[in-house]
Scaffold this motif. Structure first.
Motif, short mmCIF file in Angstrom:
data_model
loop_
_atom_site.label_atom_id
_atom_site.label_comp_id
_atom_site.label_asym_id
_atom_site.label_seq_id
_atom_site.Cartn_x
_atom_site.Cartn_y
_atom_site.Cartn_z
N LYS A 131 34.52 41.60 31.50
CA LYS A 131 35.95 41.35 31.63
C LYS A 131 36.63 42.68 31.91
CE LYS A 131 36.16 41.33 26.57
NZ LYS A 131 36.38 40.49 25.38
N TRP A 132 37.76 42.64 32.62
CA TRP A 132 38.43 43.88 32.99
C TRP A 132 39.91 43.61 33.26
CZ3 TRP A 132 34.77 41.30 35.83
CH2 TRP A 132 35.19 40.70 37.03
N PRO A 133 40.78 44.61 33.05
CA PRO A 133 42.21 44.44 33.33
C PRO A 133 42.48 44.42 34.83
CG PRO A 133 41.74 46.66 32.56
CD PRO A 133 40.46 45.90 32.44
N THR A 134 43.59 43.82 35.21
CA THR A 134 43.90 43.62 36.63
C THR A 134 45.10 44.46 37.09
OG1 THR A 134 45.30 41.72 36.11
CG2 THR A 134 42.99 41.28 36.58
N HIS A 135 45.07 44.83 38.36
CA HIS A 135 46.12 45.67 38.95
C HIS A 135 47.36 44.84 39.30
CE1 HIS A 135 43.26 48.99 39.36
NE2 HIS A 135 44.27 49.75 39.73
N CYS A 136 48.14 44.50 38.29
CA CYS A 136 49.40 43.80 38.51
C CYS A 136 50.55 44.82 38.60
CB CYS A 136 49.67 42.81 37.38
SG CYS A 136 48.45 41.47 37.27
N TYR A 137 51.70 44.34 39.01
CA TYR A 137 52.88 45.21 39.12
C TYR A 137 53.15 45.88 37.78
CZ TYR A 137 57.63 46.74 40.22
OH TYR A 137 58.75 47.51 40.44
N GLY A 138 53.38 47.19 37.81
CA GLY A 138 53.70 47.92 36.59
C GLY A 138 52.50 48.42 35.81
N MET A 139 51.29 47.94 36.14
CA MET A 139 50.10 48.44 35.45
C MET A 139 49.86 49.90 35.83
SD MET A 139 48.71 46.06 33.46
CE MET A 139 46.93 46.22 33.30
N VAL A 140 49.33 50.66 34.89
CA VAL A 140 49.14 52.10 35.08
C VAL A 140 47.65 52.42 35.18
CG1 VAL A 140 49.49 54.39 34.07
CG2 VAL A 140 51.27 52.64 33.86
#
Length: 343
Positions: free
Chosen positions: A207-216
């Motif tokens: 599992k991994w975080p996604t590049h959405c608006y505002g993500m750093v």
């Protein structure tokens, strides 16, 4: 008698028109659902999990502050450790915003690339772009929720919406919010919200975080370099999901993104500023627990009934402005509501 006839005619007319035609059902907008969420459905963000960035004032002398929430375990913790050390060492003070690329990212750090980094920063391997998700016998709540499901439907992957219909509720530990936010994904087998964050899933392992608006994210050079965390960027355009699993994501801007997205675009390659005077000075970057006047923030629990209703409303807009509900939404089109804590 005439009075009775009048009542009869009124009743007949009512019967001729369905109730739905007499009183059209109204649906709340996503913002209205969030506004009516119960106090107990909001989760406090610890000051130690926030980073506060103060930029030089704008041309009118107005202060510019961003607040960033750092991503929790098990994601990107090597870089998070480095970022905490950089902030504590006041390393970013006197550096600058050096790149603003249209519909993409804003990047900051040391433009000279000569400023010495604090000692003890970790070199994080590429394997840390993802977190292991032990579906069978795992310990976190998502793993346990999926274990029985995966055992019965081992090949569900992209067929999740169809197979979910056949899973008896008695066998499922999935919450209403889980069912509303779990969906298929063009960039992964599936995605969902986990403890307030947009996460993509390889159902068999990762599992991994996604590049959405505002993500750093963490800027880096070519592989195998993964970046130290000294160069950071927030997404300011359409979600660049192709970067998922190729760059570390370490947090999201929860307040002040307009101070990034509203900057002039750089004219150099990849949006870099070509002149020193174009760069925006960074006055200071501190952890939230090291900042006296940082407000308290909280996010709407993604396991709450209100978030489930909010996610459904984002995917199926039925409020008066909309004529045709879309019937679905990308995970990045369901931003997790964050607010200053109501005291």
């Amino acid at each position: 008698m005439k009075r009775n006839l009048s009542l009869f005619a009124s009743a007949a007319m009512s019967a001729a028109f369905p109730v739905a035609a007499q009183e059209a059902k109204t649906y709340p907008a996503p913002s209205e659902i969030v506004a009516s969420a119960k106090a107990g459905e909001w989760v406090a963000i610890a000051p130690s999990d926030m980073m506060v960035m103060d930029l030089a004032p704008d041309s009118k002398g107005k202060p510019r502050r961003l607040v960033i929430q750092l991503i929790p375990e098990p994601f990107s913790q090597g870089w998070i450790g480095n970022i905490r050390k950089l902030a504590t060492a006041k390393w970013w003070d006197g550096t600058s915003i050096n790149r603003v690329q249209d519909n993409y990212v804003v990047q900051w750090g040391d433009a000279t690339e000569k400023k010495a980094l604090p000692e003890g920063l970790a070199v994080v391997p590429e394997s840390e772009y993802v977190a292991v998700s032990e579906i069978r016998g795992g310990t976190d709540w998502m793993d346990n929720a999926l274990a029985s499901f995966h055992a019965e439907f081992p090949e569900f992957g992209r067929k999740f919406p169809e197979t979910l219909k056949h899973l008896p509720k008695a066998q499922s530990e999935l919450s209403r919010a889980f069912r509303k936010t779990f969906r298929t994904d063009q960039y992964a087998e599936a995605n969902m919200m986990i403890e307030g964050w947009p996460i993509a899933l390889d159902m068999k392992k990762y599992k991994w975080p996604t590049h959405c608006y505002g993500m750093v994210g963490v800027g880096r050079n070519l592989s195998p370099d993964t970046g130290s965390g000294a160069e950071l960027y927030p997404v300011i355009g359409h979600a660049p999901r192709h970067l998922d699993r190729n760059i570390a994501l370490v947090g999201r801007v929860i307040e002040g993104i307009e101070h990034m997205s509203g900057l002039p675009h750089g004219t150099g390659a990849l949006g870099f500023y070509e002149k020193e005077e174009e760069r925006v000075p960074i006055l200071s970057v501190r952890l939230g627990n090291e900042t006296k006047d940082v407000p308290a923030f909280e996010y709407l629990s993604t396991d709450s009934d209100s978030f489930a209703a909010y996610a459904d409303a984002r995917a199926n807009r039925r409020d008066p402005f909309f004529n045709v509900p879309a019937g679905g939404a990308d995970i990045c089109n369901i931003p997790v509501p964050v607010r200053r804590k109501i005291r």
